[in-house]
Design an enzyme around this catalytic site. Structure first.
Site, mmCIF file in Angstrom:
data_model
loop_
_atom_site.group_PDB
_atom_site.id
_atom_site.type_symbol
_atom_site.label_atom_id
_atom_site.label_comp_id
_atom_site.label_asym_id
_atom_site.label_seq_id
_atom_site.Cartn_x
_atom_site.Cartn_y
_atom_site.Cartn_z
ATOM 1 N N SER A 153 0.830 -1.199 0.000
ATOM 2 C CA SER A 153 0.000 0.000 0.000
ATOM 3 C C SER A 153 0.867 1.253 0.000
ATOM 4 C CB SER A 153 -0.918 0.004 1.225
ATOM 5 O OG SER A 153 -1.791 -1.103 1.194
ATOM 6 N N GLU A 236 0.618 -3.039 13.548
ATOM 7 C CA GLU A 236 -0.287 -3.003 12.403
ATOM 8 C C GLU A 236 -1.669 -3.493 12.802
ATOM 9 O OE1 GLU A 236 -0.410 -4.430 7.742
ATOM 10 O OE2 GLU A 236 0.811 -5.559 9.157
ATOM 11 N N GLU A 368 -7.973 -16.099 9.382
ATOM 12 C CA GLU A 368 -7.473 -17.406 9.815
ATOM 13 C C GLU A 368 -6.169 -17.256 10.610
ATOM 14 O OE1 GLU A 368 -10.255 -17.849 6.529
ATOM 15 O OE2 GLU A 368 -8.443 -16.630 6.763
#
Length: 398
Positions: A153, A236, A368
């Site tokens: 990003s 993050e 997950e």
């Protein structure tokens, strides 16, 4: 007046400092770099950081208070000025860089003059990040790096990047990694945009061809990059989940506004779904408060993974509800191009947010992976079987 390092600022002092800054530098008329520079110099960028490095050595729990003063004065939510820099990179700089490096890099990061990106994931190493193949080889007083990164990003706008690379292929995959900071203007770096489902291109793939990185831009010891990276990944997760500041705000606010705008589409089933979503949003908000308190005491723990998981899955559920409420109108979009408006604007903003929300359970670690992190690291459940455990990276079939 900035407190001395021996002073522990309280809420009253943080708020007074924030109000002084916005009074002296009105956010609606002050150029953004000047405004955010004053914010940094006053210690309000990260209130829990050291004095002189954008902080006041206060409790991290007081950051929302300072940010609220900025927003109420017409200024930006500070972290949006440099999203990855604020939420992901700055904490790692504080923990692993020497003070001179931190002082050089944190202020332009805070002002938005130097954007940052994250060069971690690769085409063959996303959820299994430790399996990455980008190589860094010693070259005099630095390193030569070759490889490819993806899903980066803002790489096309960034001056600096954090980079995880393999420095020893002869040891198990987690032990042969080293963490670097790389200048994105270095020769050998190529950035290519990737078009998203929204039509825009906010992230990229990055190619590194014989890129030189000075050893002074290494964080942590050689071979201990996984340890440093985990501190970054914790930040993050906290950043991705720590975006709801008030009751009824965030993604649930879009659902509430859409409901109010379309009374003709109200029915008991949709009303029940909206109430359930609001309860989930409130649970998320309260868990976010717990995460901020935990983070104020050190590196983020289980709460950061929990709130990231809750936040990403809630976003998808909310925008699925919104599209169902819109009916056939939800299939429309105003434009599909690289020049499309940001997710927060435009006549079909809800549709764009729905499309963008498909990424929330992938970015920053899949749902997950978050469940594995919570189960294995914090609940101490048995680990999943790993066929490559204890095997040198070079010997793992690929």
């Amino acid at each position: 007046m900035t407190p001395s390092p021996t002073t522990t600022p309280d809420a009253e002092l943080v708020e007074a400092t924030a109000r002084r800054v916005v009074a002296e530098h009105p956010p609606t008329s002050t150029p953004l770099p000047e405004l955010m520079g004053a914010w940094y110099d006053a210690g309000l960028t990260w209130v829990h950081f050291p004095v002189g490095l954008g902080g006041l050595e206060a409790s991290r729990a007081l950051q929302p208070l300072a940010n609220r003063v900025m927003r109420e004065a017409g200024g930006p939510e500070p972290r949006t000025v440099n999203t990855i820099g604020y939420g992901i990179v700055a904490g790692t700089i504080r923990r692993y860089a020497d003070r001179e490096f931190a002082a050089r890099r944190l202020r332009p990061l805070a002002t938005g003059e130097e954007k940052w990106c994250q060069l971690f994931s690769e085409p063959g190493a996303g959820s299994d990040l430790a399996g990455l193949a980008t190589r860094a080889v010693r070259d005099g007083d630095g390193w030569r790096v070759n490889g490819q990164k993806v899903w980066n990003s803002l790489a096309h706008l960034s001056r600096w990047a954090i980079l995880l690379a393999r420095t020893d292929p002869d040891v198990p995959k987690h032990k042969g990694l080293t963490y670097f900071v790389v200048d994105m203007q270095s020769p050998g770096i190529t950035v290519r945009p990737l078009r998203q489902i929204t039509g825009r291109a906010a992230f990229n793939e990055v190619f590194l061809d014989d890129v030189f990185i000075p050893d002074s831009q290494r964080f942590g010891e050689v071979g201990e990059g996984w340890i440093v990276a985990n501190s970054t990944l914790g930040d993050e997760r906290t950043s991705l989940g720590d975006r709801v500041a008030a009751r009824g705000s965030g993604v649930i606010a879009d659902a509430l506004a859409l409901w109010a705008a379309h009374p003709e589409r109200h029915d008991p089933v949709l009303r029940d779904r909206l109430v359930r979503l609001w309860v989930r949003a409130e649970t998320q908000r309260l868990t976010g408060d717990r995460a901020r308190v935990a983070a104020s005491k050190g590196v983020a723990g289980a709460e950061s993974a929990i709130i990231k998981l809750l936040n990403s899955e809630l976003a998808q559920a909310v925008y699925e509800f919104c599209l169902e409420l819109l009916g056939p109108e939800g299939t429309l979009i105003d434009t599909y191009s690289l020049d499309a408006p940001d997710d927060e604007s435009g006549p079909t903003a809800i549709q764009r947010k729905y499309l963008r929300s498909r990424a929330t359970t992938l970015e920053g670690g899949t749902s997950e992976i978050m469940r594995n992190v919570i189960g294995e690291r914090f609940l101490k459940l048995p680990q999943e079987l790993r066929a490559d455990k204890g095997i040198a990276w070079k010997d793992i079939p690929r």
